[in-house]
Design a protein around this motif. Structure first.
Motif, PDB file in Angstrom:
ATOM      1  N   ASP A   1     -82.646 106.272 -20.940  1.00 10.00           N
ATOM      2  CA  ASP A   1     -82.397 105.078 -20.125  1.00 10.00           C
ATOM      3  C   ASP A   1     -82.556 105.400 -18.640  1.00 10.00           C
ATOM      4  O   ASP A   1     -83.074 104.587 -17.862  1.00 10.00           O
ATOM      5  CB  ASP A   1     -80.992 104.536 -20.388  1.00 10.00           C
ATOM      6  CG  ASP A   1     -80.838 104.021 -21.813  1.00 10.00           C
ATOM      7  OD1 ASP A   1     -81.867 103.775 -22.451  1.00 10.00           O
ATOM      8  OD2 ASP A   1     -79.686 103.882 -22.271  1.00 10.00           O
TER       9      ASP A   1
ATOM     10  N   GLU B   1     -86.293 105.595 -17.831  1.00 10.45           N
ATOM     11  CA  GLU B   1     -86.911 104.272 -17.791  1.00 10.45           C
ATOM     12  C   GLU B   1     -86.425 103.478 -16.586  1.00 10.45           C
ATOM     13  O   GLU B   1     -87.189 102.707 -15.984  1.00 10.45           O
ATOM     14  CB  GLU B   1     -86.621 103.522 -19.091  1.00 10.45           C
ATOM     15  CG  GLU B   1     -87.306 104.156 -20.291  1.00 10.45           C
ATOM     16  CD  GLU B   1     -87.311 103.246 -21.508  1.00 10.45           C
ATOM     17  OE1 GLU B   1     -88.148 102.324 -21.558  1.00 10.45           O
ATOM     18  OE2 GLU B   1     -86.473 103.465 -22.405  1.00 10.45           O
ATOM     19  N   GLY B   2     -85.160 103.670 -16.195  1.00 11.07           N
ATOM     20  CA  GLY B   2     -84.642 102.977 -15.011  1.00 11.07           C
ATOM     21  C   GLY B   2     -85.335 103.447 -13.745  1.00 11.07           C
ATOM     22  O   GLY B   2     -85.721 102.642 -12.883  1.00 11.07           O
TER      23      GLY B   2
ATOM     24  N   LEU C   1     -88.306 104.830 -13.656  1.00  7.95           N
ATOM     25  CA  LEU C   1     -89.698 104.406 -13.761  1.00  7.95           C
ATOM     26  C   LEU C   1     -89.854 102.965 -13.288  1.00  7.95           C
ATOM     27  O   LEU C   1     -90.788 102.645 -12.530  1.00  7.95           O
ATOM     28  CB  LEU C   1     -90.168 104.560 -15.209  1.00  7.95           C
ATOM     29  CG  LEU C   1     -91.595 104.107 -15.499  1.00  7.95           C
ATOM     30  CD1 LEU C   1     -92.594 105.000 -14.781  1.00  7.95           C
ATOM     31  CD2 LEU C   1     -91.874 104.113 -17.001  1.00  7.95           C
ATOM     32  N   ASP C   2     -88.963 102.112 -13.733  1.00  6.25           N
ATOM     33  CA  ASP C   2     -89.028 100.706 -13.327  1.00  6.25           C
ATOM     34  C   ASP C   2     -88.895 100.567 -11.814  1.00  6.25           C
ATOM     35  O   ASP C   2     -89.634  99.800 -11.181  1.00  6.25           O
ATOM     36  CB  ASP C   2     -87.918  99.920 -14.033  1.00  6.25           C
ATOM     37  CG  ASP C   2     -87.991  98.433 -13.738  1.00  6.25           C
ATOM     38  OD1 ASP C   2     -88.877  97.751 -14.296  1.00  6.25           O
ATOM     39  OD2 ASP C   2     -87.176  97.959 -12.904  1.00  6.25           O
ATOM     40  N   TYR C   3     -87.981 101.321 -11.221  1.00  8.32           N
ATOM     41  CA  TYR C   3     -87.773 101.240  -9.774  1.00  8.32           C
ATOM     42  C   TYR C   3     -89.017 101.718  -9.016  1.00  8.32           C
ATOM     43  O   TYR C   3     -89.452 101.086  -8.038  1.00  8.32           O
ATOM     44  CB  TYR C   3     -86.558 102.091  -9.384  1.00  8.32           C
ATOM     45  CG  TYR C   3     -86.245 102.060  -7.906  1.00  8.32           C
ATOM     46  CD1 TYR C   3     -85.496 101.017  -7.354  1.00  8.32           C
ATOM     47  CD2 TYR C   3     -86.710 103.057  -7.050  1.00  8.32           C
ATOM     48  CE1 TYR C   3     -85.219 100.967  -5.996  1.00  8.32           C
ATOM     49  CE2 TYR C   3     -86.441 103.023  -5.694  1.00  8.32           C
ATOM     50  CZ  TYR C   3     -85.694 101.977  -5.174  1.00  8.32           C
ATOM     51  OH  TYR C   3     -85.426 101.934  -3.817  1.00  8.32           O
TER      52      TYR C   3
ATOM     53  N   LEU D   1     -92.166 101.837 -10.048  1.00  9.77           N
ATOM     54  CA  LEU D   1     -93.351 101.001 -10.238  1.00  9.77           C
ATOM     55  C   LEU D   1     -93.195  99.609  -9.632  1.00  9.77           C
ATOM     56  O   LEU D   1     -94.178  99.019  -9.157  1.00  9.77           O
ATOM     57  CB  LEU D   1     -93.671 100.889 -11.729  1.00  9.77           C
ATOM     58  CG  LEU D   1     -94.115 102.183 -12.429  1.00  9.77           C
ATOM     59  CD1 LEU D   1     -94.386 101.925 -13.902  1.00  9.77           C
ATOM     60  CD2 LEU D   1     -95.361 102.771 -11.767  1.00  9.77           C
ATOM     61  N   THR D   2     -91.994  99.091  -9.625  1.00  8.82           N
ATOM     62  CA  THR D   2     -91.815  97.719  -9.141  1.00  8.82           C
ATOM     63  C   THR D   2     -91.348  97.657  -7.686  1.00  8.82           C
ATOM     64  O   THR D   2     -91.803  96.811  -6.920  1.00  8.82           O
ATOM     65  CB  THR D   2     -90.806  96.965 -10.031  1.00  8.82           C
ATOM     66  OG1 THR D   2     -89.556  97.665 -10.022  1.00  8.82           O
ATOM     67  CG2 THR D   2     -91.324  96.857 -11.454  1.00  8.82           C
ATOM     68  N   LYS D   3     -90.434  98.539  -7.307  1.00  8.08           N
ATOM     69  CA  LYS D   3     -89.901  98.507  -5.946  1.00  8.08           C
ATOM     70  C   LYS D   3     -90.742  99.322  -4.967  1.00  8.08           C
ATOM     71  O   LYS D   3     -90.982  98.898  -3.831  1.00  8.08           O
ATOM     72  CB  LYS D   3     -88.455  99.017  -5.927  1.00  8.08           C
ATOM     73  CG  LYS D   3     -87.507  98.276  -6.861  1.00  8.08           C
ATOM     74  CD  LYS D   3     -87.343  96.819  -6.479  1.00  8.08           C
ATOM     75  CE  LYS D   3     -86.330  96.120  -7.376  1.00  8.08           C
ATOM     76  NZ  LYS D   3     -86.196  94.675  -7.062  1.00  8.08           N
TER      77      LYS D   3
ATOM     78  N   TRP E   1     -94.914 100.707 -21.823  1.00  5.51           N
ATOM     79  CA  TRP E   1     -94.900 100.722 -20.356  1.00  5.51           C
ATOM     80  C   TRP E   1     -96.220 100.194 -19.795  1.00  5.51           C
ATOM     81  O   TRP E   1     -96.249  99.458 -18.819  1.00  5.51           O
ATOM     82  CB  TRP E   1     -94.670 102.138 -19.830  1.00  5.51           C
ATOM     83  CG  TRP E   1     -93.325 102.704 -20.160  1.00  5.51           C
ATOM     84  CD1 TRP E   1     -92.199 102.020 -20.516  1.00  5.51           C
ATOM     85  CD2 TRP E   1     -92.965 104.085 -20.175  1.00  5.51           C
ATOM     86  NE1 TRP E   1     -91.162 102.876 -20.743  1.00  5.51           N
ATOM     87  CE2 TRP E   1     -91.594 104.156 -20.532  1.00  5.51           C
ATOM     88  CE3 TRP E   1     -93.645 105.265 -19.907  1.00  5.51           C
ATOM     89  CZ2 TRP E   1     -90.924 105.373 -20.641  1.00  5.51           C
ATOM     90  CZ3 TRP E   1     -92.979 106.462 -20.004  1.00  5.51           C
ATOM     91  CH2 TRP E   1     -91.621 106.520 -20.373  1.00  5.51           C
TER      92      TRP E   1
ATOM     93  N   LYS F   1     -96.322  96.530 -20.015  1.00  6.10           N
ATOM     94  CA  LYS F   1     -95.357  95.884 -19.132  1.00  6.10           C
ATOM     95  C   LYS F   1     -95.768  95.993 -17.661  1.00  6.10           C
ATOM     96  O   LYS F   1     -95.699  95.006 -16.916  1.00  6.10           O
ATOM     97  CB  LYS F   1     -93.976  96.505 -19.335  1.00  6.10           C
ATOM     98  CG  LYS F   1     -92.887  95.913 -18.449  1.00  6.10           C
ATOM     99  CD  LYS F   1     -91.522  96.558 -18.731  1.00  6.10           C
ATOM    100  CE  LYS F   1     -90.443  95.973 -17.840  1.00  6.10           C
ATOM    101  NZ  LYS F   1     -89.111  96.604 -18.106  1.00  6.10           N
ATOM    102  N   TYR F   2     -96.210  97.190 -17.242  1.00  4.36           N
ATOM    103  CA  TYR F   2     -96.453  97.437 -15.816  1.00  4.36           C
ATOM    104  C   TYR F   2     -97.939  97.415 -15.447  1.00  4.36           C
ATOM    105  O   TYR F   2     -98.290  97.530 -14.264  1.00  4.36           O
ATOM    106  CB  TYR F   2     -95.853  98.783 -15.407  1.00  4.36           C
ATOM    107  CG  TYR F   2     -94.368  98.866 -15.617  1.00  4.36           C
ATOM    108  CD1 TYR F   2     -93.492  98.124 -14.838  1.00  4.36           C
ATOM    109  CD2 TYR F   2     -93.829  99.695 -16.600  1.00  4.36           C
ATOM    110  CE1 TYR F   2     -92.109  98.204 -15.035  1.00  4.36           C
ATOM    111  CE2 TYR F   2     -92.456  99.789 -16.801  1.00  4.36           C
ATOM    112  CZ  TYR F   2     -91.603  99.027 -16.022  1.00  4.36           C
ATOM    113  OH  TYR F   2     -90.256  99.111 -16.222  1.00  4.36           O
TER     114      TYR F   2
END
Length: 534
Positions: free
Chosen positions: A442, A445-446, A448-450, A452-454, A483, A486-487
């Motif tokens: 988790d 993935e958290g 990774l999300d930050y 790629l998106t932020k 991923w 999604k990204y």
């Protein structure tokens, strides 16, 4: 039998592995920040004379003064001191010794205070690197190593390697070198010079003389503690000393190392230039070639043998002790003597390898499994001598005693290679307790999300433990593919078994590590942390 050299460049220096039939035989760390390499020449200052030790302590810039014994002064120390003084005073412009007026040799058994004085500048060569709390061991018997020859200033002799056994070849080399060597220079002919023509030998001789001449040019403007001549790096010295027809591959992982290695090989052995290869894989070279696993398994306190036995290797300040154990081999032979012979033969081969691999020096005591027959003891002794033939360090092996002990002395010129194979748990830090490690996926993935998106990063890769790599990549619709959907960007996952199960690194497309704000595993919902055996 194939021999390979693998050179991996890191920020701290080079990692060098010598492989024989894919098995790790030698491992070296050539740290870029290290100094006092064997072979370096320094302008030192005599700080203290010890009549009790018949030695001098010389300041060469190390925290501990170097040790220079009377026996290491060399017979021609007066001539060396004279040249050093003349060069520093700029009365001499070259290191060429033709026409040099040699000083009388010193006595073989004499007192050091009759030769040196406190505060005197002196040219010294490092013969043993600083080990533990000791400073470097120094010598004034200067020698300049080449590929085929060793140049010895202020000497006039020609000596040949004892490994050159053919009488006709010895006579040829003796006549040849006596005719081409310059005045007041001695020569030691190395084993690899066998069969070489006069052009190759003369070229190598001139290279060594030019190196000595450059050292004297540097000495003219040198200050105390300055390095006057630097030995080539560890990788080049290994290539110089060991490169022969059996080598079929030299692999490096950077373009700079590739160019330097090709250039060096072209100088010493142009016909072998094509064996230099550049590794272009996506994973780390040592990981891809299986060397990380070999290193971790070979440097521990316990080393397994192919037949089921194992070695226990202990190190003390005075000596190294190796205990040979039969393990599960004890039930596979018809009697105890047969078991002992089988395990001891494997152990002798592995121990010879371990001595080179760890660069163990000093006194080594080996406790073999007891054997009753004298012929069997002699066989183990012969196997050990045969296996150690390829060792470049000087060594002496004594036959097994009636207690089944073998004693070996091996020259030690640099600190022993020691790789830590017991790791502190990366999550608990050695405390024995961790927070819920199941949440590590988790956390990844958290992050990774930050990123790629932020931060809007693209072309990133994650370096992680093989278990985590398998978790994210296995299956038709793996986490990695999810991923991507999604990204709309592909995330590369790289296995690295040197990382702990809960360790990972994010890297950008340039290979630089991305600093993460929160990489710790979140606290579990329960109030008590999960317990693990670390």
């Amino acid at each position: 039998m194939s021999n390979e050299i693998v050179i991996s460049s890191t920020q701290k220096g080079d990692r060098i592995a010598l492989l024989q039939d894919k098995r790790l035989l030698e491992y070296h760390l050539d740290e870029s920040e290290s100094s006092f390499t064997v072979g370096d020449l320094y302008l030192g200052t005599v700080k203290k004379l010890s009549s009790g030790l018949n030695a001098a302590f010389v300041d060469v810039g190390h925290e501990k003064d170097g040790f220079l014994h009377y026996q290491d002064l060399g017979q021609h120390i007066n001539s060396l001191n004279k040249l050093t003084k003349d060069v520093i005073a700029k009365r001499v412009n070259t290191g060429r010794l033709s026409g040099f007026d040699m000083e009388p040799d010193i006595e073989k058994i004499g007192k050091i205070d009759k030769v040196l004085t406190k505060g005197q500048p002196i040219l010294v060569q490092v013969v043993k690197e600083p080990i533990s709390t000791k400073g470097p061991r120094l010598s004034c018997d200067i020698s300049i190593a080449g590929r085929y020859l060793v140049l010895v200033p202020f000497s006039n002799g020609v000596n040949l390697s004892k490994k050159i056994t053919d009488r006709g070849e010895r006579n040829r080399l003796l006549r040849l070198m006596s005719s081409i060597k310059p005045q007041n220079f001695g020569v030691i002919v190395r084993t690899v010079a066998q069969g070489k023509e006069v052009e190759e030998l003369d070229s190598d001789l001139q290279n060594s003389i030019d190196k000595w001449d450059r050292a004297m040019q540097t000495l003219r403007d040198a200050k105390p503690r300055d390095r006057v001549l630097s030995e080539m790096n560890r990788a080049s010295s290994i290539l110089r000393d060991m490169l022969n027809e059996s080598f079929d591959s030299i692999t490096v992982d950077t373009q700079e190392s590739f160019n330097q290695t090709r250039e060096f090989i072209h100088t010493i052995a142009p016909e072998k230039e094509k064996i230099v290869k550049l590794f272009t894989g996506k994973t780390k070279m040592f990981e891809a070639l299986g060397l990380e696993k070999q290193i971790k398994s070979l440097f521990g306190r316990s080393v397994s043998l192919p037949g089921g036995g194992y070695l226990i290797i202990e190190h003390t300040e005075a000596l190294h002790v190796i205990d040979v154990n039969s393990g599960n081999k004890s039930n596979s032979e018809e009697d105890q003597e047969a078991t002992a012979i089988s395990v001891n033969r494997e152990a002798a081969r592995e121990i010879a390898r371990q001595l080179r691999l760890r660069d163990m020096g000093g006194i080594i005591v080996i406790d073999f499994i007891d054997m009753k027959k004298a012929d069997n003891k002699k066989m183990i002794f012969d196997i050990m001598r045969e296996e150690m033939k390829g060792d470049r360090s000087k060594f002496t092996i004594l036959p097994l005693t009636k207690f089944g002990l073998m004693q070996i002395t091996r020259q030690r010129v640099r600190p022993e290679m020691n790789i830590v194979t017991r790791e502190v748990c990366p999550t608990c830090g050695g405390t024995g307790t961790i927070q819920a490690s199941v949440l590590i996926t988790d956390v990844i993935e958290g992050n990774l999300d930050y990123i790629l998106t932020k931060q809007n990063e693209r072309g990133i890769q994650i370096v992680l433990h093989p278990f985590l790599h398998a978790y994210f990549t296995k299956g038709l619709l793996s986490k990695q593919r999810q991923w991507f959907l999604k990204y709309k960007t592909w995330v590369t996952l790289v296995k690295d078994s040197s990382l702990g199960i809960t360790e990972f690194k994010f890297q950008n497309k340039s290979g630089d590590e991305i600093e993460l704000a929160g990489t710790a595993v979140p606290a579990p919902m329960t109030s008590a942390p999960a317990q693990v055996d670390a």
